[in-house]
Every structure is written in C-alpha cells, then in structure tokens.
Design a protein around this motif. Sequence first.
Motif, PDB file in Angstrom:
ATOM      1  N   PHE A 199      -5.023  -1.524  -3.949  1.00 55.07           N
ATOM      2  CA  PHE A 199      -4.628  -0.450  -3.028  1.00 55.07           C
ATOM      3  C   PHE A 199      -5.802   0.038  -2.185  1.00 55.07           C
ATOM      4  CE2 PHE A 199      -1.293   0.309  -6.405  1.00 55.07           C
ATOM      5  CZ  PHE A 199      -0.243  -0.187  -5.651  1.00 55.07           C
TER       6      PHE A 199
ATOM      7  N   TRP B  96       0.824  -1.212   0.000  1.00 50.72           N
ATOM      8  CA  TRP B  96       0.000   0.000   0.000  1.00 50.72           C
ATOM      9  C   TRP B  96       0.861   1.266   0.000  1.00 50.72           C
ATOM     10  CZ3 TRP B  96      -0.728   3.754   3.945  1.00 50.72           C
ATOM     11  CH2 TRP B  96      -1.787   4.642   3.709  1.00 50.72           C
TER      12      TRP B  96
ATOM     13  N   ARG C  34       1.515   3.006  -3.395  1.00 49.93           N
ATOM     14  CA  ARG C  34       0.344   3.326  -4.206  1.00 49.93           C
ATOM     15  C   ARG C  34       0.534   4.549  -5.097  1.00 49.93           C
ATOM     16  NH1 ARG C  34       0.293   5.098   0.724  1.00 49.93           N
ATOM     17  NH2 ARG C  34      -0.658   7.081   1.348  1.00 49.93           N
TER      18      ARG C  34
END
Length: 301
Positions: free
Chosen positions: A218, A119, A122
Amino acid sequence: MDRNRTVRKAVIPVAGNGTRFLPATKAVPKEMLTIVDRPVVQYAVDEARQAGIEHIVFVTSRNKQAIEDHFDDTPELISSLSRSGKEAQISELEAMLPKAGSVSFTRQQAPLGLGHAVWCARDLIGDEPFALLLPDMVSFGAHGCLAGLMDLYREVGGNVVGVEQCAPKEASKYGIVGKGETVRHGFAVTEMVEKPAAGRAPSNYYLNGRYILQPEIFSILAHQPRGAGNEIQLTDGMLKLSASQTFHAHPYQGRTFDCGSKQGFIEANVAFALDRPDIGDGVFESVREIVLSYESRIRAA
C-alpha cells in the motif's frame, strides 16, 4: 516474511466499465454477466471463501449497485420461492449469502488502474497480508487457484502469485515471472516482466489474476507513478516490493478463463456448462451439432 500471519481478507476489484462487452454492460455491471446461471463475480467470491477468506472487500465505482444487492438478503424473493415450494433454490441462495459484516464496499472514484484500485482498499485491509482476486479471471478445476496459493503461503510466507503456463510464443501478451528454486507448492520468483518483447521472456509462466500480498504494497502504491496506459500498475508496485520481500509462484493445475474477453467468456460458459451434471450431456450434443454444422459450411465455402 512471517508465514504465520493468517490471510483473512481478500480484495476483489469490480470498478471497471466493461467497455469490451458493450452494449450488454451499458446498464449491467460486467461482473454480473452470467457464466451459466451465476454471475462472474460469484465465482471469485466462492473461490475466496473455499480458501478460508473471512472478509471480502469490493472496490467498486458508480453504477455497481447490482453487485452489492447480489450479496444482500432478499426476503421478498425467499418468501415467494417458499410459497412456490422451491426449497432447493432457497438453499442455494442462502448458501451463497455472506455472513453479516463479512463484506465491505469502497469506491474507486477515478479509473486509475489496478494498482490504484488495490490502494483504495488500504484502510479496510489494515496492516495484514491479503488476497487479491481479479474477478474477470475465472478458475476452472477440481480446486480454486487461491487455495493453492494459501498452501504455498503457509509454507514460505512473503508474497505469492498464481501462475499458469502459456505457449512460449504467447508470452509477450502477459505478465511473466522468472522461475527460481522449486519448493513444495511452487517456486521462487526471480523476476517479473510485463508483456516482454518477443523472445525475451524469462519463462512461459504468466500471472493469472490471483495474489497474496503483504500490506507494505500500500505504501508503495501510494507513491507509484503512472505506468502503461497512463495507469497505476500493480505489477510495477510488486516489482518494487520484490526488492525487499520474497515472491513465490504457485502453478495452478486447473485452467483460468479470461472472462474480460468475449472469447474467454464464451469458453467459460461452455466449460462450466459441460461440467454440470444437470445440463452437461445436452450442452455437449448441442455444441457438437453446432461445430459439425460450422465445419460443413466451411468445407462447402
């Protein structure tokens, strides 16, 4: 999912502390430990580049500066090698140097798991499908594992994972996928189970640390609650994504060494050394003598 969306970027998480390799990793990132004469992380980068990846995003943490330095130019070293006439070494260093602007680094400030590390990349990945390579998992074979995932992705699109077969009794140690319809470069994934209970695994195909994922992962990871180990688990996020997108698996024909474990790291060093034409024969004889000596001691005990 559109299989025509080219996979140009890859994420390589390198934020772990490497506690299983202490004291070696007290001052040296675990990803910089060497297999023969190349750091572990270099194998993942080479595999990504061979598969056609154009830009690599490293997710790092504190005390990982050596990784960034490794993928930077070193004019002083090149100059010294040039004065010594070591042109072969210069060529090797220049070949592994990424093109300017083709590598990015972002930080994972807290050790919140693989899902959180992904994440963190992203904004650098954006709205594109991307590859994910776990550097501890080192591919050994005629071709890197990611190249096979790319072939399968171009065939079916969606999300693709790399898998290998383990002994059925070992399935409870891994993330396991269920095997569905066969396609040219792999098969459809029917389910994913993290470390299934003994006798409950849907197959003996385990996830080997190579993935191609769509960017919708994400938004899932952004709200993913902590799972096993009180961490944000990537597998949990993939399970949610599989409710709306397809997953396929590519069975890798080589072997993946888990260099996050001491045994796997040593096995990788032996395998890669034996495969080297410059040192393979000598290493074979040395290993053979060590094994014979060990067997002799065992028999005498």
